[in-house]
Design a protein around this motif. Structure first.
Motif, PDB file in Angstrom:
ATOM      1  N   ALA A  36       8.466 -12.499  -3.171  1.00 31.97           N
ATOM      2  CA  ALA A  36       7.612 -11.306  -3.293  1.00 31.97           C
ATOM      3  C   ALA A  36       6.487 -11.451  -2.283  1.00 31.97           C
ATOM      4  O   ALA A  36       5.974 -12.557  -2.088  1.00 31.97           O
ATOM      5  N   ALA A  37       6.133 -10.351  -1.625  1.00 37.93           N
ATOM      6  CA  ALA A  37       5.060 -10.414  -0.630  1.00 37.93           C
ATOM      7  C   ALA A  37       3.964  -9.437  -1.005  1.00 37.93           C
ATOM      8  O   ALA A  37       4.223  -8.363  -1.562  1.00 37.93           O
ATOM      9  N   LEU A  38       2.737  -9.830  -0.705  1.00 36.75           N
ATOM     10  CA  LEU A  38       1.581  -8.949  -0.915  1.00 36.75           C
ATOM     11  C   LEU A  38       0.691  -9.043   0.322  1.00 36.75           C
ATOM     12  O   LEU A  38       0.326 -10.141   0.740  1.00 36.75           O
ATOM     13  N   HIS A  39       0.411  -7.898   0.921  1.00 39.93           N
ATOM     14  CA  HIS A  39      -0.516  -7.860   2.056  1.00 39.93           C
ATOM     15  C   HIS A  39      -1.692  -6.981   1.648  1.00 39.93           C
ATOM     16  O   HIS A  39      -1.489  -5.884   1.143  1.00 39.93           O
ATOM     17  N   ILE A  40      -2.889  -7.480   1.909  1.00 40.25           N
ATOM     18  CA  ILE A  40      -4.094  -6.658   1.658  1.00 40.25           C
ATOM     19  C   ILE A  40      -4.900  -6.663   2.949  1.00 40.25           C
ATOM     20  O   ILE A  40      -5.083  -7.724   3.558  1.00 40.25           O
ATOM     21  N   TRP A  41      -5.314  -5.498   3.389  1.00 39.91           N
ATOM     22  CA  TRP A  41      -6.106  -5.463   4.620  1.00 39.91           C
ATOM     23  C   TRP A  41      -7.239  -4.453   4.501  1.00 39.91           C
ATOM     24  O   TRP A  41      -7.149  -3.494   3.732  1.00 39.91           O
ATOM     25  N   ARG A  42      -8.292  -4.738   5.268  1.00 40.73           N
ATOM     26  CA  ARG A  42      -9.454  -3.847   5.300  1.00 40.73           C
ATOM     27  C   ARG A  42      -9.036  -2.526   5.907  1.00 40.73           C
ATOM     28  O   ARG A  42      -8.358  -2.484   6.940  1.00 40.73           O
ATOM     29  N   ASN A  43      -9.432  -1.451   5.268  1.00 39.29           N
ATOM     30  CA  ASN A  43      -9.075  -0.135   5.789  1.00 39.29           C
ATOM     31  C   ASN A  43     -10.149   0.842   5.320  1.00 39.29           C
ATOM     32  O   ASN A  43      -9.953   1.577   4.352  1.00 39.29           O
ATOM     33  N   PRO A  44     -11.324   0.796   5.988  1.00 43.97           N
ATOM     34  CA  PRO A  44     -12.440   1.609   5.484  1.00 43.97           C
ATOM     35  C   PRO A  44     -12.121   3.099   5.427  1.00 43.97           C
ATOM     36  O   PRO A  44     -12.728   3.822   4.652  1.00 43.97           O
ATOM     37  N   GLN A  45     -11.149   3.546   6.208  1.00 40.60           N
ATOM     38  CA  GLN A  45     -10.790   4.977   6.166  1.00 40.60           C
ATOM     39  C   GLN A  45      -9.672   5.256   5.158  1.00 40.60           C
ATOM     40  O   GLN A  45      -9.047   6.314   5.198  1.00 40.60           O
ATOM     41  N   ALA A  46      -9.412   4.299   4.277  1.00 33.61           N
ATOM     42  CA  ALA A  46      -8.270   4.427   3.375  1.00 33.61           C
ATOM     43  C   ALA A  46      -8.282   5.754   2.618  1.00 33.61           C
ATOM     44  O   ALA A  46      -9.338   6.244   2.232  1.00 33.61           O
ATOM     45  N   GLY A  47      -7.123   6.313   2.437  1.00 29.85           N
ATOM     46  CA  GLY A  47      -6.969   7.542   1.661  1.00 29.85           C
ATOM     47  C   GLY A  47      -5.494   7.729   1.373  1.00 29.85           C
ATOM     48  O   GLY A  47      -4.644   7.242   2.130  1.00 29.85           O
ATOM     49  N   PRO A  48      -5.168   8.394   0.272  1.00 23.78           N
ATOM     50  CA  PRO A  48      -3.759   8.481  -0.134  1.00 23.78           C
ATOM     51  C   PRO A  48      -2.876   9.197   0.876  1.00 23.78           C
ATOM     52  O   PRO A  48      -1.666   9.043   0.860  1.00 23.78           O
ATOM     53  N   GLN A  49      -3.500   9.976   1.775  1.00 20.47           N
ATOM     54  CA  GLN A  49      -2.670  10.785   2.690  1.00 20.47           C
ATOM     55  C   GLN A  49      -2.105  10.001   3.870  1.00 20.47           C
ATOM     56  O   GLN A  49      -1.235  10.483   4.571  1.00 20.47           O
ATOM     57  N   ASP A  50      -2.662   8.811   4.125  1.00 19.30           N
ATOM     58  CA  ASP A  50      -2.253   8.165   5.380  1.00 19.30           C
ATOM     59  C   ASP A  50      -1.181   7.089   5.201  1.00 19.30           C
ATOM     60  O   ASP A  50      -1.293   5.996   5.713  1.00 19.30           O
ATOM     61  N   ARG A  51      -0.111   7.433   4.486  1.00 14.20           N
ATOM     62  CA  ARG A  51       0.958   6.465   4.251  1.00 14.20           C
ATOM     63  C   ARG A  51       1.554   5.944   5.557  1.00 14.20           C
ATOM     64  O   ARG A  51       1.828   4.762   5.709  1.00 14.20           O
ATOM     65  N   GLU A  52       1.707   6.848   6.532  1.00 15.43           N
ATOM     66  CA  GLU A  52       2.306   6.418   7.804  1.00 15.43           C
ATOM     67  C   GLU A  52       1.438   5.375   8.498  1.00 15.43           C
ATOM     68  O   GLU A  52       1.944   4.414   9.065  1.00 15.43           O
TER      69      GLU A  52
END
Ligand code: FAD
Length: 393
Positions: free
Chosen positions: A218-234
Motif C-alpha cells: 500500500a502506498a501513501l503520498h502526501i504533498w504540500r498543495n496550498p492551492q488544493a481544491g476538489p476540482q483539480d484532480r488532474e
C-alpha cells in the motif's frame, strides 16, 4: 422495518454508517442503511486503530475478526530526501501499554458489514427526497428505488462530501483546507521492503509504502498543495507522476502503476468544522460531521466511538432524540475540537513546507534520544489528551 421500534435511516455504509447501524440496533432501533456503491467499497489504504475506537470495536465483539485481517506493523524506517536512513521507529514502543492495530479500510468495512444482518444495508441505493420540517419529530425520505420511509432519525454518514450536509447545512462554510493533497492506493508489488513500512521525506512531501503481504503493498503520498481544491484532480494526478519521476527508486516503482489501482483515493486534506452536528432529527456522523483527516489517525476510530456514544445516549434518555443528540454532541465535541486543533499544528511537522523547516525537523529527529522521540510521537498522535477518558460521560 419493524413497526414497533424507533426507526433510523442511515445514508452511507462507510465505517461511520455501518457502526451506527450496529449500535442503533443494539439500542433497540430499526436501522436501515442505504449506500450508493453497488457493494462494500474496497480501499487499500492502511489505518491504525487505537484508543476509544479500538475499545468500541472490542465491545462490539469484533476484535478477533479485526485481528484476523489486521497487519502487524513492527517497524517504520524513515529516510531523508537523499534516501539516507534517518530513524527506525518500532511501533510497539508507541503502543506501550495500549494496543494498536493496522487494517485496510476495506477490510474494516467488511468486518462491520458482516456483523449486521444481510438485509441491513441496501447497496446501489440512495435518498432522492427528504422532508424534515422544523419541530416535526419524523423525517420523510424517498429512496432511489421509489420506496418511501418515515423515520425518527436520519443520519448522514455520507463522508466528507456529504449531500445530507449540503442539504441541511446549506451555505455553512465548513470545509477547512490544510494545504496538502494525498494519494493512497494498493498495488501488486512483489519486491521485499526493508521493513513493514518505509517512508521517504522531502521538503513538502512524504511517501510511505506498507507491506500488505509478500506480493501486495500500500502506498501513501502526501504533498504540500496550498492551492488544493476538489476540482483539480488532474493536477493531483500530475503531482503523483512528478513524485514518481523525482523520488527514490522504490517510490518511482510504486508510483508507476498508480493510475490503474482500483483502490486509488486522491484528494485534499480537508477538515470539516461545523458549529452543530444535528438539526432537528437529522444528524451527521463521521467524516461528514467532523473530518479529522489522515493526519490525526483517528477519523475511523472516532466514527465508531461516536456511534457507540449515540446509542448509549439514546438508551439513557429512553429515546428522547433531542436530548440524546445534545448529550452526544456535548461528549464528543471537546475531543474532536482538540484533535482538529492538533491536526493543524502537527501537519507541518510531518510534512515541513520549506527546506529550512525540513532540515531543522530532521536535525531534531537525529539528535534527540529515541525515548524522547517516541514520547513526542505518542503525544502527537492524540494531541496529548487521553481520548478514552475525555469521552466518558
Ligand atoms: C489515507 C488515509 C489514512 C487514514 N488513516 C486513518 C487511521 O490511521 N486511523 C483512523 O482512525 N482513521 C484514518 N483515516 C480516516 C478514516 O478513513 C475516515 O475518517 C473514515 O473512513 C470515515 O468514514 P465515514 O464512514 O465517515 O466516511 P466514508 O468512508 O467516506 O463513507 C461514506 C460512505 O457514504 C457513501 N455515500 C456518499 N454519498 C452517498 C449518498 N448520497 N447516498 C448513499 N451513500 C452515499 C459513500 O459511498 C461511502 O461509502 C484515514 C483516511 C485516509 C484517507
Amino acid at each position: 422495518m419493524d413497526s414497533k421500534k424507533p426507526k433510523a435511516l442511515i445514508v452511507g455504509a462507510g465505517i461511520a454508517g455501518l457502526a451506527a447501524a450496529w449500535w442503533l440496533r443494539k439500542a433497540g432501533w430499526d436501522a436501515a442503511v442505504v449506500e450508493r456503491s453497488p457493494a462494500v467499497r474496497d480501499g487499500g489504504y492502511m489505518m491504525s486503530l487505537s484508543g476509544p475506537g479500538l475499545e468500541t470495536i472490542k465491545r462490539m465483539g469484533l476484535f478477533d475478526k479485526v485481528s484476523e485481517v489486521a497487519h502487524r506493523l513492527r517497524e517504520n524506517i524513515m529516510h531523508d530526501q537523499r534516501g539516507h536512513e534517518m530513524l527506525r521507529l518500532q511501533y510497539e514502543d508507541f503502543h506501550g501499554g495500549t494496543e494498536g492495530t493496522a487494517i485496510c479500510r476495506g477490510d474494516l468495512a467488511r468486518v462491520l458489514r458482516e456483523a449486521l444482518p444481510d438485509d441491513a444495508v441496501r447497496y446501489g441505493e440512495t435518498v432522492t427526497e427528504i422532508t424534515a420540517d422544523d419541530g416535526e419529530d419524523k423525517v420523510h425520505a424517498t429512496l432511489s428505488s421509489g420506496e418511501k420511509l418515515t423515520v425518527d432519525l436520519l443520519i448522514g454518514a455520507d463522508g466528507i462530501r456529504s449531500s445530507i450536509r449540503d442539504r441541511f447545512w446549506k451555505g455553512e462554510d465548513c470545509l477547512e483546507q490544510l494545504g496538502y493533497s494525498y494519494a493512497a492506493y494498493d498495488i501488486a508489488f512483489a519486491k521485499k521492503l526493508q521493513a513493514d513500512c518505509v517512508s521517504f521525506n522531502c521538503p513538502g512531501y512524504l511517501a510511505t509504502v506498507y507491506s500488505l503481504g509478500e506480493d501486495q503493498k500500500a502506498a501513501l503520498h502526501i504533498w504540500r498543495n496550498p492551492q488544493a481544491g476538489p476540482q483539480d484532480r488532474e493536477n493531483k494526478m500530475e503531482a503523483v507522476h512528478k513524485i514518481g519521476a523525482n523520488g527514490p527508486a522504490l517510490v518511482t516503482e510504486v508510483v508507476a502503476p498508480f493510475e490503474t489501482a482500483s483502490s486509488l483515493v486522491i484528494d485534499d486534506l480537508t477538515m470539516v468544522t461545523l458549529k452543530r452536528w444535528s438539526k432537528g432529527r437529522v444528524l451527521l456522523l463521521g467524516d461528514s460531521a467532523h473530518c479529522l483527516t489522515l493526519i490525526s489517525g483517528q477519523g475511523a476510530c472516532m466514527a465508531v466511538a461516536s456511534a457507540e456514544i449515540l446509542a448509549s445516549e439514546l438508551m439513557k434518555t429512553n429515546n428522547d432524540v433531542a436530548k440524546a443528540l445534545a448529550n452526544h454532541e456535548k461528549r464528543l465535541r471537546p475531543v474532536i475540537q482538540s484533535l482538529q486543533a492538533h491536526t493543524r499544528k502537527i501537519a507541518p511537522v510531518y510534512i515541513p513546507a520549506g527546506a529550512l523547516k525540513y532540515h531543522l525537523r530532521n536535525l531534531f529527529l537525529r539528535a534527540m534520544p529515541y525515548s524522547w522521540i517516541v514520547s513526542w510521537y505518542k503525544k502527537s498522535a492524540t494531541g496529548e489528551i487521553d481520548l478514552t477518558q475525555a469521552l466518558k460521560d
